[in-house]
Design an enzyme around this catalytic site. Sequence first.
Site, PDB file in Angstrom:
ATOM      1  N   HIS A  91       0.809  -1.218   0.000  1.00  0.00           N
ATOM      2  CA  HIS A  91       0.000   0.000   0.000  1.00  0.00           C
ATOM      3  C   HIS A  91       0.842   1.268   0.000  1.00  0.00           C
ATOM      4  O   HIS A  91       0.405   2.323   0.426  1.00  0.00           O
ATOM      5  CB  HIS A  91      -1.006  -0.012   1.154  1.00  0.00           C
ATOM      6  CG  HIS A  91      -2.253  -0.757   0.771  1.00  0.00           C
ATOM      7  ND1 HIS A  91      -2.211  -1.965   0.126  1.00  0.00           N
ATOM      8  CD2 HIS A  91      -3.561  -0.462   0.900  1.00  0.00           C
ATOM      9  CE1 HIS A  91      -3.447  -2.380  -0.103  1.00  0.00           C
ATOM     10  NE2 HIS A  91      -4.293  -1.476   0.351  1.00  0.00           N
ATOM     11  N   ASP A 156      -5.520   4.901  10.160  1.00  0.00           N
ATOM     12  CA  ASP A 156      -6.947   5.056   9.853  1.00  0.00           C
ATOM     13  C   ASP A 156      -7.499   3.849   9.119  1.00  0.00           C
ATOM     14  O   ASP A 156      -8.710   3.629   9.101  1.00  0.00           O
ATOM     15  CB  ASP A 156      -7.158   6.281   8.938  1.00  0.00           C
ATOM     16  CG  ASP A 156      -6.870   7.572   9.655  1.00  0.00           C
ATOM     17  OD1 ASP A 156      -6.744   7.553  10.890  1.00  0.00           O
ATOM     18  OD2 ASP A 156      -6.754   8.600   8.971  1.00  0.00           O
ATOM     19  N   GLU A 272      -8.699  14.100  15.216  1.00  0.00           N
ATOM     20  CA  GLU A 272      -8.240  14.330  13.841  1.00  0.00           C
ATOM     21  C   GLU A 272      -9.004  15.531  13.291  1.00  0.00           C
ATOM     22  O   GLU A 272      -9.694  16.242  14.031  1.00  0.00           O
ATOM     23  CB  GLU A 272      -8.475  13.099  12.946  1.00  0.00           C
ATOM     24  CG  GLU A 272      -7.463  11.984  13.163  1.00  0.00           C
ATOM     25  CD  GLU A 272      -7.313  11.048  11.967  1.00  0.00           C
ATOM     26  OE1 GLU A 272      -7.885  11.333  10.886  1.00  0.00           O
ATOM     27  OE2 GLU A 272      -6.631  10.011  12.116  1.00  0.00           O
TER      28      GLU A 272
END
Length: 531
Positions: A91, A156, A272
Amino acid sequence: MAPGFLLFLAICKLIITVGLNVEPTELLQLGGRLSIERSDVESASLDFGMMSRAEPLAVYHPSSADDVARLVRAATGSGRGFTVSARGHGHSINGQAQAAGGVVIKMSGAGPGGESRPAPRVAEEERYVDVWGGELWIDVLRSTLERGLAPKSWTDYLYLSVGGTLSNGGISGQAFNHGPQISNVYELDVVTGKGDILTCSEEKNSQLFHAVLGGLGQFGIITRARIALEPAPQRVRWIRVLYSNFSSFTRDQEYLTSLHGEPASKKFDYVEGFVIVDEGLINNWRSSFFSPLNPVKISSLGTDGGVLYCLEVTKNYDESTVDMVDQEVEYLLKDLDFIPTSVFTTDIPYVDFLDRVHKAELKLRSKNLWEVPHPWLNLFVPRSRIADFDRGVFKGILGDKTSGPILIYPMNKNKWDERSSVVTPEEDVFYLVALLRSATVDGGGDASRRLEYLADQNRRILKFCRDEGIEVKQYLPHYSKQEEWVGHFGEDKWARFHRNKMEFDPKQILSTGQRIFEPDFGSYPNAAQSS
Ligand SMILES: Cc1cc2nc3c(=O)[nH]c(=O)nc-3n(C[C@H](O)[C@H](O)[C@H](O)COP(=O)(O)OP(=O)(O)OC[C@H]3O[C@@H](n4cnc5c(N)ncnc54)[C@H](O)[C@@H]3O)c2cc1C
């Protein structure tokens, strides 16, 4: 074709192409599976970014740390050698897990024969879990929840490997409180670039321990990590509030993150935020929260330069604290300066909160919008310059379209261990600004979604920071020249990084996709690496 024959072919290919002078039988004894199957090579040539392609000669599926060590020894100890990159879930954005002309070690997913790798082992009393380096965080969560425990610090998105995030930092809204994931690791097993398997921690082989954390895969391959756990909450009160004024927004974010030393009842568990510059985005994949029950019209909120800021916080709770949660949330929100009519609250199980981005992934996949180029840019911005960044970037360079979420939240530097390899700005508080944009190949008729357009915007943002003297540091950094890397680390940290490389991977064969070091095979200078 029989698997044994394919393995033999893979080895012959390595021997012929890179002049590997080991006996084929030596590699045949590897416990894992060396593959030159097209599907393996193809998937190891690309990553989530979908912007660069580099083919390895072969892909190796290990079943144990011993297998990894044997392959690394074969890579360095023989003939002209070859490069080796561990790949977690692939990723990365810019080819960081690729090994052009070398071997990619597939750490995540099923083992060589389709079997699962060493299962996570939870130590309930001591509150830690031992996991395989390629384990995905979602599976770490599932196994620890069986014992009522969970890691403290997250990303996340949970479909990332432990080795992949620990090679960078691993951050989310808990970082202000617990530090990044690399601050929540007790011990590692690492296969160094020399093929040694070493256990390391604060006390044992500490130089390697600190080097590997945030080390961009340069010093060794993490085969086991011991991760700190805490009792898992059951539910999450999840709140979003909006701001039209940037300084009120950052003042409140910094206030909330300054509460890290307070008892749990007097701080949020997660802080956040994100930036909203276009109307469409408010109901986007991360913001589905707002709709369909309570759609928001930016135009109705009186924005500052067309831009809105959303603060996102959570409060964890379980049966023993359920009676207090309303009161605690109210207490924390009462001094904040958000738009009074803009409080959006939801309440969901802890696992659903942690796994929230996966739901968005499934939605995007169903529209063929997941496997597209991702010119992402992640920056750490010093607190003292975040207002300048807002003026120049959010209200300037971005215009009125962003093509993806833009996260912004502050962190406390004292939660980051200076001895690790990760680089952060020289201020007590710094912000993550994550521009997580998706391009479409032809822009779908919208020029602002073209890859080249977004890549150019990224270059302009970096140039703006340079011109304005805003000393940002890239998170998940990407550079192609060594002098740029020296600039990224700064002279002292670079000297340490380089010294560690010479000590733990002297032939510089590991994770060459990061483009920090060129492999050095002694008398065979042009071997193997072609990227
Ligand atoms: C949808 C999405 C959401 C994300 N959200 C966050 C977030 O919230 N917070 C955050 O911090 N990051 C986030 N990231 C970034 C992510 O943490 C990094 O890209 C991470 O490297 C991905 O893990 P991976 O397993 O896919 O690594 P890979 O891309 O496979 O590898 C990354 C690097 O680590 C090396 N590596 C991989 N495994 C090992 C190992 N076992 N030992 C040593 N080196 C190894 C590789 O060689 C490579 O250099 C996100 C990425 C995506 C795509």
